[in-house]
Scaffold this motif. Structure first.
Motif, PDB file in Angstrom:
ATOM      1  N   VAL A   1      -1.399  18.349  -5.727  1.00 32.09           N
ATOM      2  CA  VAL A   1      -2.797  18.036  -5.405  1.00 32.09           C
ATOM      3  C   VAL A   1      -3.126  16.622  -5.850  1.00 32.09           C
ATOM      4  O   VAL A   1      -2.761  16.186  -6.949  1.00 32.09           O
ATOM      5  CB  VAL A   1      -3.736  19.048  -6.092  1.00 32.09           C
ATOM      6  CG1 VAL A   1      -5.193  18.732  -5.777  1.00 32.09           C
ATOM      7  CG2 VAL A   1      -3.391  20.462  -5.658  1.00 32.09           C
ATOM      8  N   GLN A   2      -3.800  15.881  -4.966  1.00 33.00           N
ATOM      9  CA  GLN A   2      -4.260  14.541  -5.322  1.00 33.00           C
ATOM     10  C   GLN A   2      -5.234  14.608  -6.502  1.00 33.00           C
ATOM     11  O   GLN A   2      -5.904  15.605  -6.716  1.00 33.00           O
ATOM     12  CB  GLN A   2      -4.951  13.886  -4.125  1.00 33.00           C
ATOM     13  CG  GLN A   2      -4.005  13.503  -2.998  1.00 33.00           C
ATOM     14  CD  GLN A   2      -3.118  12.324  -3.358  1.00 33.00           C
ATOM     15  OE1 GLN A   2      -3.463  11.514  -4.202  1.00 33.00           O
ATOM     16  NE2 GLN A   2      -1.962  12.225  -2.704  1.00 33.00           N
ATOM     17  N   GLU A   3      -5.307  13.531  -7.264  1.00 35.60           N
ATOM     18  CA  GLU A   3      -6.136  13.468  -8.466  1.00 35.60           C
ATOM     19  C   GLU A   3      -5.678  14.503  -9.495  1.00 35.60           C
ATOM     20  O   GLU A   3      -6.496  15.082 -10.219  1.00 35.60           O
ATOM     21  CB  GLU A   3      -7.617  13.699  -8.121  1.00 35.60           C
ATOM     22  CG  GLU A   3      -8.168  12.803  -7.025  1.00 35.60           C
ATOM     23  CD  GLU A   3      -8.161  11.337  -7.430  1.00 35.60           C
ATOM     24  OE1 GLU A   3      -8.407  11.052  -8.610  1.00 35.60           O
ATOM     25  OE2 GLU A   3      -7.897  10.482  -6.569  1.00 35.60           O
TER      26      GLU A   3
ATOM     27  N   SER B   1      -6.502   8.637 -12.937  1.00 37.06           N
ATOM     28  CA  SER B   1      -6.893   9.793 -12.130  1.00 37.06           C
ATOM     29  C   SER B   1      -5.683  10.516 -11.536  1.00 37.06           C
ATOM     30  O   SER B   1      -5.771  11.686 -11.175  1.00 37.06           O
ATOM     31  CB  SER B   1      -7.832   9.351 -10.997  1.00 37.06           C
ATOM     32  OG  SER B   1      -7.205   8.389 -10.174  1.00 37.06           O
ATOM     33  N   ASN B   2      -4.561   9.795 -11.393  1.00 37.55           N
ATOM     34  CA  ASN B   2      -3.302  10.399 -10.938  1.00 37.55           C
ATOM     35  C   ASN B   2      -2.225  10.130 -11.986  1.00 37.55           C
ATOM     36  O   ASN B   2      -1.296   9.343 -11.764  1.00 37.55           O
ATOM     37  CB  ASN B   2      -2.867   9.807  -9.595  1.00 37.55           C
ATOM     38  CG  ASN B   2      -3.680  10.346  -8.443  1.00 37.55           C
ATOM     39  OD1 ASN B   2      -3.741  11.547  -8.223  1.00 37.55           O
ATOM     40  ND2 ASN B   2      -4.335   9.451  -7.723  1.00 37.55           N
TER      41      ASN B   2
ATOM     42  N   ARG C   1       1.928   7.334  -1.945  1.00 37.70           N
ATOM     43  CA  ARG C   1       1.511   7.007  -3.307  1.00 37.70           C
ATOM     44  C   ARG C   1       1.815   5.546  -3.631  1.00 37.70           C
ATOM     45  O   ARG C   1       1.033   4.865  -4.285  1.00 37.70           O
ATOM     46  CB  ARG C   1       2.228   7.916  -4.313  1.00 37.70           C
ATOM     47  CG  ARG C   1       1.714   9.357  -4.346  1.00 37.70           C
ATOM     48  CD  ARG C   1       2.508  10.192  -5.330  1.00 37.70           C
ATOM     49  NE  ARG C   1       1.941  11.521  -5.483  1.00 37.70           N
ATOM     50  CZ  ARG C   1       1.068  11.877  -6.427  1.00 37.70           C
ATOM     51  NH1 ARG C   1       0.651  10.967  -7.302  1.00 37.70           N
ATOM     52  NH2 ARG C   1       0.605  13.104  -6.495  1.00 37.70           N
ATOM     53  N   MET C   2       2.981   5.060  -3.169  1.00 33.39           N
ATOM     54  CA  MET C   2       3.389   3.700  -3.500  1.00 33.39           C
ATOM     55  C   MET C   2       2.484   2.656  -2.862  1.00 33.39           C
ATOM     56  O   MET C   2       2.221   1.600  -3.452  1.00 33.39           O
ATOM     57  CB  MET C   2       4.838   3.476  -3.053  1.00 33.39           C
ATOM     58  CG  MET C   2       5.861   4.217  -3.880  1.00 33.39           C
ATOM     59  SD  MET C   2       7.543   3.880  -3.314  1.00 33.39           S
ATOM     60  CE  MET C   2       8.480   4.484  -4.722  1.00 33.39           C
ATOM     61  N   VAL C   3       2.007   2.921  -1.660  1.00 34.13           N
ATOM     62  CA  VAL C   3       1.228   1.907  -0.958  1.00 34.13           C
ATOM     63  C   VAL C   3      -0.116   1.659  -1.639  1.00 34.13           C
ATOM     64  O   VAL C   3      -0.779   0.643  -1.391  1.00 34.13           O
ATOM     65  CB  VAL C   3       1.042   2.317   0.517  1.00 34.13           C
ATOM     66  CG1 VAL C   3      -0.058   3.360   0.673  1.00 34.13           C
ATOM     67  CG2 VAL C   3       0.760   1.095   1.378  1.00 34.13           C
ATOM     68  N   GLU C   4      -0.542   2.573  -2.515  1.00 28.20           N
ATOM     69  CA  GLU C   4      -1.770   2.359  -3.259  1.00 28.20           C
ATOM     70  C   GLU C   4      -1.600   1.355  -4.386  1.00 28.20           C
ATOM     71  O   GLU C   4      -2.581   0.906  -4.974  1.00 28.20           O
ATOM     72  CB  GLU C   4      -2.268   3.701  -3.815  1.00 28.20           C
ATOM     73  CG  GLU C   4      -2.673   4.688  -2.720  1.00 28.20           C
ATOM     74  CD  GLU C   4      -3.150   6.007  -3.297  1.00 28.20           C
ATOM     75  OE1 GLU C   4      -3.207   6.118  -4.539  1.00 28.20           O
ATOM     76  OE2 GLU C   4      -3.465   6.924  -2.513  1.00 28.20           O
TER      77      GLU C   4
END
Length: 648
Positions: free
Chosen positions: A335-337, A367-368, A535-538
């Motif tokens: 789950v995100q976050e 948050s992650n 996830r990496m692109v963030e």
């Protein structure tokens, strides 16, 4: 064998060990007293009965270790319990056997027993008290990373013959002296590992076959039939010892909440017989306790028991069974976050920087957050029992000098990222064939969603291709077994340019911008790789190109998998369509050559720092048609091996 394990043993180990010793001893002694009048005169003596009963019941460490090693169970849960239990059994058993030897020595004159005990205590105290200091001095004289001087190894091996002669001269078994000397030598490198390396081939391939040949020459099965009536009491005694040992261990294991299958497997493990028992039978023959018919009977019983127990253990206990779960944890379904749990495996210092860089590029935030379990894997050398150290709970010194450097790097990394990453450090010293068991067990117990494994080849600093890379011995099989049995997603990091990944990234504006590429051929592995890329692109310093390969008119596609792919890709694009750092394109190809050409043109247009792809070959064989003959590293998959490693 490490006697310090005795002081660290838990309640389970003591219950199983003592139950497997005390209960069978009581039962067999009662049987021996009942049938004593039917035994041979020499065997009828209480000292002879005590020595034989103890030798049959006690399980020895060398036997268990060698068999469990061959069955690849040393690092398994039940294998660790068995090794610790048998060390306790050995410590008690050696004391009991020495006591009965003293009684045997005192049969003619009581003073002989006192002389025997004093001599044994003096020699064992001298060996165990003095030899360790000498060995530590040798370790200090050896430069770090260098082998021990040949003269010290030669002197140590000659010392084995000297101590064996001495213990045999005073009446103790010839094997006791070398055993004490082995306990006195520090385990691990440099001295312990060097002795094993220098003597292992000669011992296993030359001396051991001759030893077994000697046993065979002394065994005469035909003479047994001539005096079977005199062998019946000994046969009954041995059979009762084996059965009572098995039953008592199984009951004790069940008492400690082990499952029925594991309890039975433990019972059969501690019933194994082998080379130590053969040595004791020869000793009995020298003392004239038994003759050739009895010796032959005991040898045949030993072979039969071990021959029966080994396949039963293999049937009852599968070390990979705990990892065989219906649903594996994945990044995609995290789950995100929420917290992402990652297991980072470390084989040497060179793999640390690239692993940590990959963790940073996976973009942990408050948050992650990431919980990272760093596992330093060391090949078992110069010692018998595997060691597992949880550095958050144990403050245990370890002889591998890399351990301290890696531990310090982990501490520094965690201190710089306390808001988003928490680190847990483990060290596993285990045979390479069973490293995957520790990896999978940690992943299962800690609910890990993603395992990162370094590739089995590490680059030479001059930047040459992997054809001239240095191999990490044994790592390829460990990685392959982990891929087969892991309870979660697994990624293999193959770093061609270690220098480029050597500096750990931060979020400062001065960081070098990275260009990643994700090759999407469809299927569960591709969807998981896309979730990682998302996830990496963030990360502020990462740009991403996603290339989805499609067959012309979808011919050959797995329809159900393509629908799942469409859903994941659509979700990704909707999320990132306004992100200037993300480029998404679809390429239609008809064969593997067109797929290679498309990737080659992408690599020519912009330098790619990291290729991300699924391991399996997608949902349509057309996409990679004609490329299968190029596979050199199957654990990377055809796409990862051909595109990411060999060509670019």
């Amino acid at each position: 064998m490490d006697l310090a394990v005795i002081f660290k043993a838990g309640k389970k180990h003591w219950v199983i060990a003592l139950s497997g010793l005390i209960i069978p001893h009581i039962i067999v002694w009662v049987v021996a007293i009942c049938i004593r009048d039917y035994m041979d005169p020499e065997l009828r003596k209480y000292s002879s009965i005590g020595g034989i009963v103890s030798a049959i019941i006690i399980t020895t460490f060398p036997v268990i270790y060698s068999i469990l090693r061959d069955m690849q169970l040393l690092s398994s849960e039940i294998g660790r319990v068995a090794l610790t239990t048998v060390i306790i059994s050995d410590a008690v058993g050696i004391t009991v056997i020495i006591a009965f030897e003293a009684v045997k020595q005192g049969e003619d004159k009581g003073i002989n027993a006192l002389y025997y005990i004093c001599t044994v205590v003096g020699i064992s105290g001298l060996v165990i008290g003095g030899i360790p200091q000498v060995m530590q001095w040798i370790n200090r004289q050896t430069p770090e990373g260098k082998p021990v001087d040949q003269k010290y190894i030669t002197a140590t091996l000659l010392g084995v013959f000297v101590i064996a002669f001495t213990t045999d001269f005073i009446g103790a078994a010839i094997g006791n002296g070398p055993l004490w000397l082995g306990l006195a030598i520090p385990d691990g490198p440099p001295i312990g590992a060097t002795i094993v390396h220098k003597s292992e081939v000669i011992m296993n391939d030359i001396l051991m076959p001759f030893a077994y040949a000697t046993i065979g020459l002394k065994t005469d099965i035909f003479v047994m039939s001539e005096c079977w009536s005199c062998l019946t009491p000994l046969f009954a005694l041995a059979t009762m010892a084996i059965v009572s040992k098995l039953v008592s261990v199984v009951m004790a294991a069940r008492f400690t909440d082990m499952s029925y299958r594991d309890s039975l497997a433990m019972g059969f493990m501690l019933s194994l017989r082998g080379q130590t028992e053969f040595l004791l039978y020869l000793h009995w023959t020298d003392l004239k306790i038994i003759k050739t018919p009895s010796f032959s009977l005991m040898v045949i019983l030993t072979i039969i028991v071990t021959g029966i127990c080994s396949p039963i253990i293999d049937f009852l206990y599968d070390p990979t069974r705990p990892y065989m779960i219906n649903k594996k944890r994945t990044i995609q379904h995290t789950v995100q976050e929420s917290e992402l749990r990652i297991l980072a495996c470390i084989y040497d210092q060179e793999s640390v920087a690239s692993l940590f860089s990959l963790l940073d590029f996976a973009n942990p935030t408050s948050s992650n957050p990431f919980t990272v379990f760093a596992l330093y894997l060391v090949e078992l050398l110069g010692r018998a029992a595997p060691v597992f150290i949880d550095h958050t709970k144990q403050n245990e010194d370890y002889w591998d000098t890399n351990n301290e450097a890696i531990h310090n790097a982990i501490k520094l990394y965690e201190e710089a990222r306390t808001d988003c990453i928490s680190m847990n450090f483990f060290t596993s010293i285990t045979p390479q064939r069973t490293m995957y068991q520790d990896i999978c067990e940690i992943a299962l117990l800690n609910k890990v969603g993603f395992i990162i494994l370094p590739f089995h080849k590490k680059c030479i600093e001059d930047g040459n291709d992997f054809s001239t890379a240095i191999l990490r011995p044994g790592v390829q099989s460990a990685n392959a077994n982990t891929l087969s049995h892991a309870p979660c997603s697994v990624g293999i990091l193959a770093c061609k340019n270690a220098a480029a990944w050597g500096s750990l990234p931060t979020r400062s504006s001065n960081c070098i911008h990275r260009q990643f590429a994700m090759l999407f051929l469809g299927g569960p592995d591709a969807r998981e790789a896309l979730s990682l890329a998302d996830r990496m692109v963030e990360h502020p310093d990462v740009s991403l190109v996603v290339v989805r390969f499609l067959a012309s008119e979808y011919k050959g596609d797995d329809e159900s998998e393509r629908k799942l792919d469409d859903g994941v890709v659509t979700w990704f694009w909707v999320k990132n369509e306004r992100n200037d750092k993300v480029v998404y394109k679809e390429v239609v190809v008809n064969n593997g050559f067109e797929t290679v050409s498309a990737v080659q043109s992408l690599n020519d247009s912009v330098p790619i720092d990291l290729w991300i792809t699924g391991r399996k070959n997608g949902i349509n064989p057309t996409l990679l048609e004609g490329l299968s003959e190029w596979t050199d590293n199957p654990e990377l998959g055809l796409v990862g091996d051909f595109f990411g490693i060999n060509r670019f």
